[in-house]
Enzyme design. Structure first.
Site, short mmCIF file in Angstrom:
data_model
loop_
_atom_site.label_atom_id
_atom_site.label_comp_id
_atom_site.label_asym_id
_atom_site.label_seq_id
_atom_site.Cartn_x
_atom_site.Cartn_y
_atom_site.Cartn_z
N ASP A 27 -8.49 6.18 49.22
CA ASP A 27 -9.29 5.65 48.12
C ASP A 27 -10.66 5.21 48.62
O ASP A 27 -10.84 4.91 49.80
CB ASP A 27 -8.59 4.44 47.50
CG ASP A 27 -8.54 3.27 48.47
OD1 ASP A 27 -9.46 2.42 48.44
OD2 ASP A 27 -7.60 3.20 49.28
N GLY A 41 -8.48 1.31 54.10
CA GLY A 41 -8.34 2.25 53.00
C GLY A 41 -8.84 3.62 53.42
O GLY A 41 -8.74 4.01 54.59
N GLU A 42 -9.38 4.37 52.47
CA GLU A 42 -9.94 5.71 52.68
C GLU A 42 -8.88 6.77 52.97
O GLU A 42 -9.18 7.95 53.00
CB GLU A 42 -10.94 5.73 53.85
CG GLU A 42 -12.17 4.88 53.67
CD GLU A 42 -13.16 5.04 54.82
OE1 GLU A 42 -12.91 5.88 55.73
OE2 GLU A 42 -14.18 4.33 54.82
N GLY A 43 -7.64 6.38 53.25
CA GLY A 43 -6.64 7.32 53.75
C GLY A 43 -6.51 7.25 55.26
O GLY A 43 -5.84 8.09 55.87
#
Length: 359
Positions: free
Chosen positions: A175, A317-319
């Protein structure tokens, strides 16, 4: 054209016969029974996924990062300017962000998807699936209409299925969106029934003196919008965000292909809670990568019945966590496919379930 309901009905059940065969195979490998712990359980879980045809393996790997802005940013629940969403999304196209570096290390491709960034024009290099320029402010209105939530879910499910057709067998979700831990906390609070103060954390370094306001915003959002905790689409539409909808779509899409999807951190837990309300059948396809350091993480994971594989005190986050855990999936596949068998060796371990080969 398939509807969301049609696609949800295509999610296959895990194959218990394949898992039983995998259990027998693993028990016969060149080691004491159970000595590789959760790697064994992971390999067995993978064997039960119909998309892998009974044999744990990894083909192409993909991390899908859902990028969107949030109207609730206006409530002072994040310290970063809203424009950082667009700036960081551009950085992802250059491969310089945390998830990009970790995904490259894992041999995975990163797909940066604009599902709701608030810019006048689409950002070059991003996959454009934008349905609006940011969600509504959940403290004063729903995040989006149910129609938009269902449209985006369907779009992302179909995109995920296309990637699977092109050889992706392991998905990760990520995300990007300033203030997005606020709607995530609202989702977790709604579905788990826990109070906002139990699940609201500092996100991207929110000063602790601003935490009370963030908790109040989440409480107001839930009170105003009255999301139905039994209806995952309703929860996402009323107190979620486009990035959360997109992540839920990846989970549903991967599961509909009988393939695993690695969760990331707190945002992905919230999306998973909503996705599981839409289709409980997806739960065996969800693999928790790491324990997010965000408050509320354990509550969300406990409700999902998932135990993460890593605890690295991460909350980027971000993966990033999903990418970091991909080698663990490959390790589970490797032991299943490459280890020797006791039956072909001179080692006999009658009734041995605890000791190692050297004891």
């Amino acid at each position: 054209m398939q509807t969301l309901a049609d696609l949800l009905n295509t999610i296959p059940a895990i194959d218990p016969a394949a898992m039983s065969r995998a259990q027998r195979h693993i028990d016969g490998l060149l080691k004491p029974v159970g000595s590789l712990g959760r790697l064994e359980a992971l390999a067995i879980q993978l064997a039960g996924m119909p998309g892998l045809n009974g044999v744990p393996h990894v083909g192409k790997k993909a991390v899908l990062v859902m990028c969107a802005d949030h109207g609730v940013w206006e409530e002072g629940v994040a310290i970063s300017p809203k424009e950082v969403t667009a700036i960081q999304a551009e950085n992802m196209t250059r491969g310089t962000t945390g998830v990009c570096v970790l995904a490259a290390q894992a041999g995975a491709n990163v797909y940066v998807i604009d599902v709701g960034i608030d810019t006048a024009e689409p950002i070059p290099g991003l996959i454009n699936m934008r349905v609006a320029r940011g969600s509504g402010n959940i403290a004063s209105a729903p995040a989006m209409s149910r129609h938009l939530a269902e449209k985006l879910l369907l779009d992302v499910i179909c995109y995920t299925r296309e990637l699977a057709k092109n050889g992706v067998t392991l998905f990760g979700v990520g995300d990007l969106g300033m203030a997005n831990t606020t709607p995530a906390a609202a989702i977790v609070s709604t579905i788990t029934g826990r109070a906002p103060e139990e699940v609201v954390g500092i996100g991207a370094n929110l000063p602790t003196d601003k935490l009370a306001n963030k908790i109040d915003v989440v409480r107001r959002a839930i009170t105003l919008n009255q999301p139905n905790p039994q209806d995952g689409v309703d929860v996402l539409a009323k107190v979620g965000g486009f990035d959360l909808v997109g992540m839920a779509g990846v989970m549903l899409g991967a599961a509909s292909c009988g393939l695993p999807v690695l969760l990331d951190g707190f945002l992905s837990y919230a999306a998973a809670l909503a996705a599981c309300q839409m289709s409980p059948a997806i739960k065996p396809y969800l693999i928790p990568s790491h324990l997010s350091a965000e408050k509320g993480a354990r509550i969300a994971l406990s409700h999902l019945g998932l135990e993460p594989y890593l605890n690295m005190e991460m909350r980027l986050g971000e993966g990033s966590g999903a990418a970091l855990a991909m080698p663990i999936i490959e390790a589970a596949c490797a032991i299943y496919n490459n280890m020797g068998e006791l039956a072909a060796s001179n080692i006999v371990l009658p009734g041995n379930t605890t000791s190692d080969l050297n004891s």
